[in-house]
Scaffold this motif. Sequence first.
Motif, PDB file in Angstrom:
ATOM      1  N   PHE A 226      31.212  47.623  37.484  1.00 14.50           N
ATOM      2  CA  PHE A 226      31.461  46.433  38.299  1.00 14.50           C
ATOM      3  C   PHE A 226      31.101  45.215  37.464  1.00 14.50           C
ATOM      4  N   GLN A 227      32.113  44.393  37.154  1.00 12.84           N
ATOM      5  CA  GLN A 227      31.902  43.227  36.295  1.00 12.84           C
ATOM      6  C   GLN A 227      32.327  41.947  36.998  1.00 12.84           C
ATOM      7  N   THR A 228      31.592  40.882  36.747  1.00 13.16           N
ATOM      8  CA  THR A 228      31.966  39.551  37.221  1.00 13.16           C
ATOM      9  C   THR A 228      32.656  38.796  36.101  1.00 13.16           C
ATOM     10  N   LEU A 229      33.794  38.194  36.423  1.00 19.09           N
ATOM     11  CA  LEU A 229      34.517  37.332  35.487  1.00 19.09           C
ATOM     12  C   LEU A 229      34.420  35.899  36.000  1.00 19.09           C
ATOM     13  N   LEU A 230      33.762  35.038  35.252  1.00 22.79           N
ATOM     14  CA  LEU A 230      33.724  33.622  35.621  1.00 22.79           C
ATOM     15  C   LEU A 230      35.002  32.973  35.100  1.00 22.79           C
ATOM     16  N   ILE A 231      35.985  32.885  35.971  1.00 22.88           N
ATOM     17  CA  ILE A 231      37.296  32.363  35.589  1.00 22.88           C
ATOM     18  C   ILE A 231      37.827  31.474  36.701  1.00 22.88           C
ATOM     19  N   GLY A 232      38.737  30.612  36.365  1.00 25.87           N
ATOM     20  CA  GLY A 232      39.434  29.813  37.354  1.00 25.87           C
ATOM     21  C   GLY A 232      40.598  30.598  37.941  1.00 25.87           C
ATOM     22  N   SER A 233      41.208  30.031  38.966  1.00 29.28           N
ATOM     23  CA  SER A 233      42.310  30.735  39.635  1.00 29.28           C
ATOM     24  C   SER A 233      43.513  30.939  38.719  1.00 29.28           C
ATOM     25  N   GLY A 234      43.652  30.072  37.712  1.00 33.01           N
ATOM     26  CA  GLY A 234      44.783  30.186  36.815  1.00 33.01           C
ATOM     27  C   GLY A 234      44.786  31.449  35.971  1.00 33.01           C
ATOM     28  N   ALA A 235      43.631  32.083  35.843  1.00 31.49           N
ATOM     29  CA  ALA A 235      43.545  33.286  35.020  1.00 31.49           C
ATOM     30  C   ALA A 235      43.844  34.559  35.801  1.00 31.49           C
ATOM     31  N   VAL A 236      43.976  34.438  37.128  1.00 31.57           N
ATOM     32  CA  VAL A 236      44.135  35.633  37.966  1.00 31.57           C
ATOM     33  C   VAL A 236      45.448  36.355  37.675  1.00 31.57           C
ATOM     34  N   GLU A 237      46.533  35.605  37.519  1.00 28.46           N
ATOM     35  CA  GLU A 237      47.827  36.250  37.355  1.00 28.46           C
ATOM     36  C   GLU A 237      47.858  37.169  36.146  1.00 28.46           C
ATOM     37  N   GLY A 238      47.343  36.707  35.016  1.00 26.98           N
ATOM     38  CA  GLY A 238      47.364  37.525  33.816  1.00 26.98           C
ATOM     39  C   GLY A 238      46.581  38.815  33.989  1.00 26.98           C
ATOM     40  N   ILE A 239      45.439  38.739  34.670  1.00 29.02           N
ATOM     41  CA  ILE A 239      44.625  39.934  34.892  1.00 29.02           C
ATOM     42  C   ILE A 239      45.329  40.892  35.845  1.00 29.02           C
ATOM     43  N   LEU A 240      45.905  40.351  36.909  1.00 30.78           N
ATOM     44  CA  LEU A 240      46.572  41.204  37.893  1.00 30.78           C
ATOM     45  C   LEU A 240      47.804  41.882  37.305  1.00 30.78           C
ATOM     46  N   ARG A 241      48.472  41.218  36.368  1.00 23.68           N
ATOM     47  CA  ARG A 241      49.652  41.823  35.745  1.00 23.68           C
ATOM     48  C   ARG A 241      49.286  42.835  34.654  1.00 23.68           C
ATOM     49  N   ASP A 242      48.042  42.829  34.235  1.00 18.09           N
ATOM     50  CA  ASP A 242      47.635  43.765  33.185  1.00 18.09           C
ATOM     51  C   ASP A 242      47.792  45.202  33.686  1.00 18.09           C
ATOM     52  N   PRO A 243      48.417  46.077  32.915  1.00 15.08           N
ATOM     53  CA  PRO A 243      48.668  47.449  33.384  1.00 15.08           C
ATOM     54  C   PRO A 243      47.389  48.253  33.621  1.00 15.08           C
ATOM     55  N   ARG A 244      46.258  47.793  33.098  1.00 13.83           N
ATOM     56  CA  ARG A 244      45.004  48.514  33.329  1.00 13.83           C
ATOM     57  C   ARG A 244      44.431  48.244  34.718  1.00 13.83           C
ATOM     58  N   VAL A 245      44.948  47.236  35.408  1.00 10.90           N
ATOM     59  CA  VAL A 245      44.501  46.910  36.769  1.00 10.90           C
ATOM     60  C   VAL A 245      45.450  47.582  37.757  1.00 10.90           C
ATOM     61  N   ALA A 246      44.882  48.388  38.653  1.00 15.11           N
ATOM     62  CA  ALA A 246      45.703  49.195  39.548  1.00 15.11           C
ATOM     63  C   ALA A 246      46.029  48.521  40.864  1.00 15.11           C
ATOM     64  N   ALA A 247      45.139  47.642  41.339  1.00 13.63           N
ATOM     65  CA  ALA A 247      45.301  47.069  42.681  1.00 13.63           C
ATOM     66  C   ALA A 247      44.434  45.831  42.790  1.00 13.63           C
ATOM     67  N   ALA A 248      44.574  45.133  43.926  1.00 15.45           N
ATOM     68  CA  ALA A 248      43.789  43.912  44.127  1.00 15.45           C
ATOM     69  C   ALA A 248      43.445  43.746  45.595  1.00 15.45           C
ATOM     70  N   THR A 249      42.346  43.065  45.827  1.00 14.02           N
ATOM     71  CA  THR A 249      41.964  42.667  47.176  1.00 14.02           C
ATOM     72  C   THR A 249      41.587  41.199  47.137  1.00 14.02           C
ATOM     73  N   LEU A 250      41.966  40.471  48.179  1.00 16.10           N
ATOM     74  CA  LEU A 250      41.653  39.043  48.246  1.00 16.10           C
ATOM     75  C   LEU A 250      41.204  38.682  49.645  1.00 16.10           C
ATOM     76  N   THR A 251      40.136  37.936  49.706  1.00 13.67           N
ATOM     77  CA  THR A 251      39.732  37.267  50.939  1.00 13.67           C
ATOM     78  C   THR A 251      39.748  35.781  50.641  1.00 13.67           C
TER      79      THR A 251
END
Length: 457
Positions: free
Chosen positions: A183-208
């Motif tokens: 479990f890791q925390t990434l201190l990033i802005g919202s602009g970095a989310v798309e690249g991470i979510l599109r990365d093939p190593r990421v399987a799914a996402a949850t958002l509140t």
Amino acid sequence: MAIATINPATGETVQTFDAATDDEIERALALASSCAASYRSTTFAQRSAWMQATADLLEAEADNVAAMMTLEMGKTLASAKAEVLKCAKGFRFYADNAEAMVADEEANASAVGAKKAFVRYQPLGVVLAVMPWNFPLWQVVRFAAPALMIGNVGLLKHASNVPQSALYLADVIRRGGFPEGCFQTLLIGSGAVEGILRDPRVAAATLTGSEPAGRSVAAIAGDEVKHTVLELGGSDPYVVMPSADLDAAARVAVTARVQNNGQSCIAAKRFIVHTDVYDAFAAKFVELMSNLTVGDPTDPATDVGPLATEQGRVDVEELVDAAAAKGASILCGGKRSDGPGWFYPPTVVADITTDMDMYLAEVFGPVASLYRVADIDEAVAVANATTFGLGSNAWTTDEAEQERFINDLDAGQVFINGMTISYPELPFGGTRRSGNGRELSAHGIREFCNVKTVWVG
């Protein structure tokens, strides 16, 4: 938005943080992917032990963690400590129950021509969590606890105004014994989310979070054919019928509206009252709201602290002022006080019409909208006259009315003679633009699973 801790009670910037670089993000993704490959093979007993140890740490550190949350987003110390302890409870709930929740489910083998047939629940891998500031620990834990127990690993992109809470979560989970990268925390802005979510190593996402944020993440995930769970806004109705205990209904209504300084998706926001008891309820409710103490969230005497952000207060003010300009009645509050900090008083607004933005918008602050209705049909119609469908509340001792509200309130949750609360034991989520999918209970742990059919001939 800068990644920083800004004290909402004073407006003072306490600490700023550098955003993760591209190289740091890549290292986190690589570590998460590597960890996921081995972590999925750990036993439930081992994960449970780590989870219980994490809960122990949360309980031991509750006072200090509560003070940190109050500093970052302005909730009262009492509510902050309650949140920490709720997180410990959530970890323990899944530590105790996860294995049974995702045990193999036997199917009717003879019906499908098999010697044996069953369903097995298995982890998906790396899950990205995009989380809000209003419950800095609990919003994350209600995802993390079930996800970790089934064998997934997490990457957290937290809100930029609660970086200390975000870093603490990764740290306490690590100190609980979970493997590095789990479990890791990434201190990033919202602009970095798309690249991470599109990365093939990421399987799914949850958002509140907000509806626009949910739309964005859902669109990206849809394009990548990745599963998401979304918990978005809410404009929850709180219906009061003639048979209700008015004293209890009014007292609970205050808590339901101003919990977390009014900044909760499941807070009751629209109070829909039968005309036969409208005047009596309104008098009690307004008096109780008027008597709340607004002030320093570290003072035990304070009922309502500041809003978490300056823009948040501006948004609330604009909705109230616009409604008043169009003829709405301000029964109490409605004007900010002078001085430092982002405080806004408990406010009750009546005589709201459909041409006012407040009629449909979610007011994220200690502002209650009051509606008079003639009968149960109108109560249900007004309650459902929103794009949201997260929680709902109805007060009546009439069993036929209770059944009507249970069936006809268009929401993910219906609470009768009480207020909407999230419990580890019950599924949590909404309908319509309040999102999709469920958190908590067995439903929550199964959201990020491969539901695998097994047929043995």
